[in-house]
Write a protein that holds these residues in place. Structure first.
Motif, PDB file in Angstrom:
ATOM      1  N   GLU A 309       0.937  -1.119  -0.031  1.00 40.26           N
ATOM      2  CA  GLU A 309      -0.064   0.233  -0.241  1.00 40.26           C
ATOM      3  C   GLU A 309       1.046   1.293  -0.101  1.00 40.26           C
ATOM      4  O   GLU A 309       1.340   1.660   1.327  1.00 40.26           O
ATOM      5  N   MET A 310       1.074   2.129  -0.949  1.00 38.56           N
ATOM      6  CA  MET A 310       1.985   2.914  -1.241  1.00 38.56           C
ATOM      7  C   MET A 310       1.678   3.892  -2.431  1.00 38.56           C
ATOM      8  O   MET A 310       2.428   4.433  -2.808  1.00 38.56           O
ATOM      9  N   SER A 311       0.104   4.397  -2.465  1.00 36.03           N
ATOM     10  CA  SER A 311      -0.196   5.325  -3.444  1.00 36.03           C
ATOM     11  C   SER A 311      -0.430   6.279  -3.770  1.00 36.03           C
ATOM     12  O   SER A 311      -0.049   7.026  -4.330  1.00 36.03           O
ATOM     13  N   ALA A 312       0.013   6.802  -2.266  1.00 38.13           N
ATOM     14  CA  ALA A 312       0.081   8.285  -2.643  1.00 38.13           C
ATOM     15  C   ALA A 312       1.361   8.488  -2.471  1.00 38.13           C
ATOM     16  O   ALA A 312       2.239   9.420  -2.962  1.00 38.13           O
ATOM     17  N   GLY A 313       2.667   7.506  -2.662  1.00 34.00           N
ATOM     18  CA  GLY A 313       3.909   8.273  -2.979  1.00 34.00           C
ATOM     19  C   GLY A 313       5.293   7.426  -2.085  1.00 34.00           C
ATOM     20  O   GLY A 313       5.327   8.167  -0.347  1.00 34.00           O
ATOM     21  N   VAL A 314       6.090   6.716  -2.207  1.00 24.99           N
ATOM     22  CA  VAL A 314       7.292   7.225  -1.358  1.00 24.99           C
ATOM     23  C   VAL A 314       9.004   6.953  -1.835  1.00 24.99           C
ATOM     24  O   VAL A 314       9.220   6.841  -2.706  1.00 24.99           O
ATOM     25  N   GLN A 315       9.267   8.173  -0.660  1.00 27.81           N
ATOM     26  CA  GLN A 315      11.019   8.960  -1.392  1.00 27.81           C
ATOM     27  C   GLN A 315      12.035   8.890  -0.442  1.00 27.81           C
ATOM     28  O   GLN A 315      10.960   8.952   0.850  1.00 27.81           O
ATOM     29  N   ASN A 316      12.840   8.837  -1.217  1.00 24.63           N
ATOM     30  CA  ASN A 316      13.728   9.476   0.111  1.00 24.63           C
ATOM     31  C   ASN A 316      13.818   8.552   1.472  1.00 24.63           C
ATOM     32  O   ASN A 316      13.560   9.377   2.447  1.00 24.63           O
ATOM     33  N   VAL A 317      14.350   7.215   1.128  1.00 18.44           N
ATOM     34  CA  VAL A 317      14.440   6.220   2.167  1.00 18.44           C
ATOM     35  C   VAL A 317      15.913   5.716   1.700  1.00 18.44           C
ATOM     36  O   VAL A 317      16.518   5.058   1.130  1.00 18.44           O
ATOM     37  N   PHE A 318      16.455   5.537   3.304  1.00 18.99           N
ATOM     38  CA  PHE A 318      18.302   5.303   3.349  1.00 18.99           C
ATOM     39  C   PHE A 318      18.439   3.866   4.452  1.00 18.99           C
ATOM     40  O   PHE A 318      18.232   4.609   5.956  1.00 18.99           O
ATOM     41  N   VAL A 319      18.641   3.191   3.999  1.00 21.87           N
ATOM     42  CA  VAL A 319      18.464   2.057   5.034  1.00 21.87           C
ATOM     43  C   VAL A 319      20.039   1.822   4.990  1.00 21.87           C
ATOM     44  O   VAL A 319      20.812   1.687   3.977  1.00 21.87           O
ATOM     45  N   GLU A 320      20.701   1.777   6.234  1.00 26.86           N
ATOM     46  CA  GLU A 320      22.247   1.458   6.078  1.00 26.86           C
ATOM     47  C   GLU A 320      22.546   0.712   7.194  1.00 26.86           C
ATOM     48  O   GLU A 320      22.037   0.979   8.553  1.00 26.86           O
ATOM     49  N   ASN A 321      23.663  -0.177   7.010  1.00 28.88           N
ATOM     50  CA  ASN A 321      24.202  -0.535   8.493  1.00 28.88           C
ATOM     51  C   ASN A 321      23.609  -1.620   9.228  1.00 28.88           C
ATOM     52  O   ASN A 321      23.442  -1.267  10.525  1.00 28.88           O
ATOM     53  N   CYS A 322      22.577  -2.305   7.927  1.00 31.08           N
ATOM     54  CA  CYS A 322      21.766  -3.565   8.995  1.00 31.08           C
ATOM     55  C   CYS A 322      22.475  -4.871   8.819  1.00 31.08           C
ATOM     56  O   CYS A 322      23.077  -5.299   7.866  1.00 31.08           O
ATOM     57  N   LYS A 323      21.758  -5.415   9.855  1.00 33.77           N
ATOM     58  CA  LYS A 323      22.665  -7.203   9.647  1.00 33.77           C
ATOM     59  C   LYS A 323      20.965  -8.232  10.584  1.00 33.77           C
ATOM     60  O   LYS A 323      19.807  -7.796  10.526  1.00 33.77           O
ATOM     61  N   THR A 324      21.041  -9.325   9.369  1.00 30.05           N
ATOM     62  CA  THR A 324      19.809 -10.026  10.462  1.00 30.05           C
ATOM     63  C   THR A 324      20.522 -10.694  11.329  1.00 30.05           C
ATOM     64  O   THR A 324      21.704 -11.124  11.679  1.00 30.05           O
ATOM     65  N   ALA A 325      19.423 -11.238  12.626  1.00 30.26           N
ATOM     66  CA  ALA A 325      19.893 -11.802  14.138  1.00 30.26           C
ATOM     67  C   ALA A 325      19.825 -13.647  13.261  1.00 30.26           C
ATOM     68  O   ALA A 325      19.051 -13.798  14.649  1.00 30.26           O
ATOM     69  N   GLY A 326      18.980 -13.379  12.628  1.00 30.82           N
ATOM     70  CA  GLY A 326      17.607 -14.808  12.143  1.00 30.82           C
ATOM     71  C   GLY A 326      16.925 -15.153  10.548  1.00 30.82           C
ATOM     72  O   GLY A 326      18.117 -14.064  10.125  1.00 30.82           O
ATOM     73  N   TYR A 327      16.342 -16.019  10.038  1.00 28.71           N
ATOM     74  CA  TYR A 327      16.172 -16.307   9.901  1.00 28.71           C
ATOM     75  C   TYR A 327      14.669 -14.926   9.104  1.00 28.71           C
ATOM     76  O   TYR A 327      14.795 -13.926   9.433  1.00 28.71           O
ATOM     77  N   LEU A 328      15.253 -14.473   7.563  1.00 31.80           N
ATOM     78  CA  LEU A 328      14.103 -14.019   7.401  1.00 31.80           C
ATOM     79  C   LEU A 328      13.905 -13.890   5.561  1.00 31.80           C
ATOM     80  O   LEU A 328      14.169 -14.875   4.990  1.00 31.80           O
ATOM     81  N   LYS A 329      12.755 -13.443   5.190  1.00 27.82           N
ATOM     82  CA  LYS A 329      12.897 -15.037   3.935  1.00 27.82           C
ATOM     83  C   LYS A 329      13.197 -13.901   2.665  1.00 27.82           C
ATOM     84  O   LYS A 329      13.314 -14.231   1.556  1.00 27.82           O
ATOM     85  N   ARG A 330      12.648 -12.334   2.975  1.00 27.61           N
ATOM     86  CA  ARG A 330      13.772 -11.502   1.828  1.00 27.61           C
ATOM     87  C   ARG A 330      13.876 -10.418   2.985  1.00 27.61           C
ATOM     88  O   ARG A 330      13.236  -9.832   4.171  1.00 27.61           O
ATOM     89  N   GLY A 331      15.349 -10.390   2.214  1.00 28.19           N
ATOM     90  CA  GLY A 331      16.236  -8.884   2.612  1.00 28.19           C
ATOM     91  C   GLY A 331      15.494  -7.802   2.548  1.00 28.19           C
ATOM     92  O   GLY A 331      14.965  -7.015   4.014  1.00 28.19           O
ATOM     93  N   ILE A 332      15.479  -7.117   1.295  1.00 26.79           N
ATOM     94  CA  ILE A 332      14.870  -5.137   0.933  1.00 26.79           C
ATOM     95  C   ILE A 332      13.914  -6.417   0.095  1.00 26.79           C
ATOM     96  O   ILE A 332      14.052  -6.654  -1.168  1.00 26.79           O
ATOM     97  N   TYR A 333      12.922  -5.686   0.095  1.00 26.69           N
ATOM     98  CA  TYR A 333      11.684  -5.894  -0.514  1.00 26.69           C
ATOM     99  C   TYR A 333      10.312  -5.062  -1.094  1.00 26.69           C
ATOM    100  O   TYR A 333       9.796  -4.613  -0.430  1.00 26.69           O
ATOM    101  N   ILE A 334      10.830  -4.636  -2.556  1.00 24.61           N
ATOM    102  CA  ILE A 334       9.936  -3.403  -2.710  1.00 24.61           C
ATOM    103  C   ILE A 334       8.747  -3.861  -3.485  1.00 24.61           C
ATOM    104  O   ILE A 334       9.003  -4.198  -4.484  1.00 24.61           O
ATOM    105  N   LYS A 335       7.344  -3.613  -3.290  1.00 24.06           N
ATOM    106  CA  LYS A 335       6.116  -3.998  -3.767  1.00 24.06           C
ATOM    107  C   LYS A 335       5.441  -3.605  -3.932  1.00 24.06           C
ATOM    108  O   LYS A 335       4.498  -2.783  -3.284  1.00 24.06           O
ATOM    109  N   THR A 336       4.600  -3.420  -5.004  1.00 21.11           N
ATOM    110  CA  THR A 336       3.310  -3.105  -5.824  1.00 21.11           C
ATOM    111  C   THR A 336       2.248  -3.778  -6.883  1.00 21.11           C
ATOM    112  O   THR A 336       2.986  -4.813  -7.418  1.00 21.11           O
TER     113      THR A 336
END
Length: 450
Positions: A309-336
């Protein structure tokens, strides 16, 4: 191609290459302008108002009285000392208040839906409506905080959990009302519709701090940042494994810092949203924007998600210096999908360490294969310095439409040590890869032997 076109193309490619580095200065400027709440010196301990941390007594009246006293004093700090405080109903914030849950203290909410009536104006999966009150609810408040090293328990694993199998009628009605522009005042849900409330929701609020607390057992989304701005979430932790237990959901949110968070969620860790379909597209003046996520430990379904759900728009996102502490299905997921419209642009992801995932990096315009008529614009997405030990399905997936391609994607210094499928890239243009390794890294070519 004429000379002028060639020069323009070369200039465009060079400009794109120059702008795909992580823009630390932009991220820093967002963080610098976020304001922490200013809380007056008045303090009140809930025990002095009759609260009992015995895990049995209903402390709703004592907490309501504490909030009323803060309002009378133009704000202050509500102190919750060691003990287990049952509350049969929601906490509704006023401005200029810090709810301080001290170490050894736990707020345990009831799971009786009747306790969360009368309904309040809220949102459910991207559609504005009236529903059960979130367990902690702040509407049109400034300078508010939830701090301390205590626990908030949403008691979401019994009655609320049973709502999941009964929610479809209410969910589908809410989406029909969205698509048909039914006035919000006529969107009444609550009893009989089985739409679970969020644990904590800040709605039309400004200057927010959530720090060091632990969130457990939420009925639905854990921390919903709705139409709010100037938000700091740091040092918090989770153990919330029920259905749809997203960790943090910024929606129509602006100027947000999420840092040093230890996630353990039954759904997305961070899910950035901006309204659904018709209603979201009518709110393009308030996209989700200027969001910094850093130094977090991911555990749950997905690490960072944008959409659906992102119909008004998403912009200027900054992700850094992160790690997993267990299982993830997907790391970074951009979906529409083609019901949404809107845009996702200027997304920068740097220095992410993933262990085992199903898919490492996933961008899709065709989520669930749903929708028509409102394809989203996805552009300027930049990944750098990302490592992953194993992708049981795909390393990198990019899925656009033939008539609406995903544009300007850069992948720099990506190493996925093992993947069933390396890359699936369709209907995308200007995808720039530099130092991308999936599987065993090649060395010098072998020589012919005789």
């Amino acid at each position: 191609m004429n000379f002028r076109s060639l020069i323009f193309l070369l200039f465009s490619c060079v400009a794109f290459a120059q702008h795909n580095q992580f823009p630390s200065a932009k991220a820093d400027s967002i963080v610098k302008r976020i304001q922490l709440p200013v809380i007056p010196s008045y303090q009140i301990n809930v025990v002095k108002l009759g609260a009992k941390g015995d895990s049995l007594s209903d402390n709703k009246k004592a907490f309501d009285k504490a909030m009323a006293l803060c309002k009378k004093n133009n704000g202050g700090t509500i102190i919750v000392p060691k003990g287990i405080y049952k509350i049969n109903g929601p906490i509704h914030f006023v401005s200029n208040v810090n709810l301080k849950i001290e170490k050894g203290a736990k707020i345990k909410f009831s799971d009786n839906p009747q306790d969360y009536l009368p309904m309040v104006l809220t949102s459910w999966e991207g559609t504005m409506l009236y529903n059960y009150s979130p367990l902690i609810y702040a509407y049109e408040c400034n300078n508010i905080a939830i701090t301390g090293e205590g626990i908030i328990d949403g008691e979401g694993g019994k009655t609320w959990k049973s709502f999941k199998t009964k929610e479809n009628t209410g969910k589908n009605l809410s989406r029909d009302m969205n698509h048909n522009s039914v006035p919000i005042k006529d969107r009444k849900f609550g009893e009989g519709y089985f739409l679970r409330p969020q644990m904590i929701q800040f709605f039309n609020c400004k200057n927010i701090l959530v720090e060091n607390i632990r969130i457990e057992n939420s009925p639905f989304w854990c921390l919903h940042l709705l139409k709010s701005q100037s938000i700091t979430v740091r040092g918090i932790s989770y153990k919330s494994l029920n259905y749809n237990n997203d960790g943090i959901d910024p929606e129509y949110a602006k100027d947000v810092l999420i840092e040093n968070v230890n996630f353990d969620n039954g759904d997305d860790n961070v899910a950035i949203k901006a309204g659904r379909d018709h209603e979201g597209r009518a709110n393009t003046a308030t996209p989700s924007e200027n969001i910094v996520i850093r130094n977090c430990n991911f555990k749950g379904l997905h690490g960072v998600v944008i959409g659906s759900e992102m119909s008004a728009g998403v912009q200027n996102v900054f992700v850094e210096n992160c790690k997993t502490a267990g299982y993830l299905k997907r790391g970074i997921y951009i979906k529409t999908n083609a019901d949404r419209g809107g845009y996702i642009r200027n997304i920068f992801v740097k220095n992410i360490k993933l262990d085992e995932v199903e898919d490492c990096l996933y961008i899709t315009s065709n989520y669930h294969g749903e929708g028509k008529g409102f394809q989203s614009d996805i552009s300027n997405i930049h990944f750098s310095d990302i490592s992953c030990n194993k992708a049981s399905e795909s390393g990198i997936v990019i899925q656009g439409f033939a008539d609406k391609k995903i544009r300007n994607i850069s992948l720099n210094n990506i190493e996925i040590k093992s993947a069933k499928n390396a890359i699936s890239n369709e209907n995308a243009e200007n995808v720039l890869m530099t130092d991308v390794f999936i599987g065993k890294r090649a060395t010098v070519p072998t020589a012919v032997t005789h």
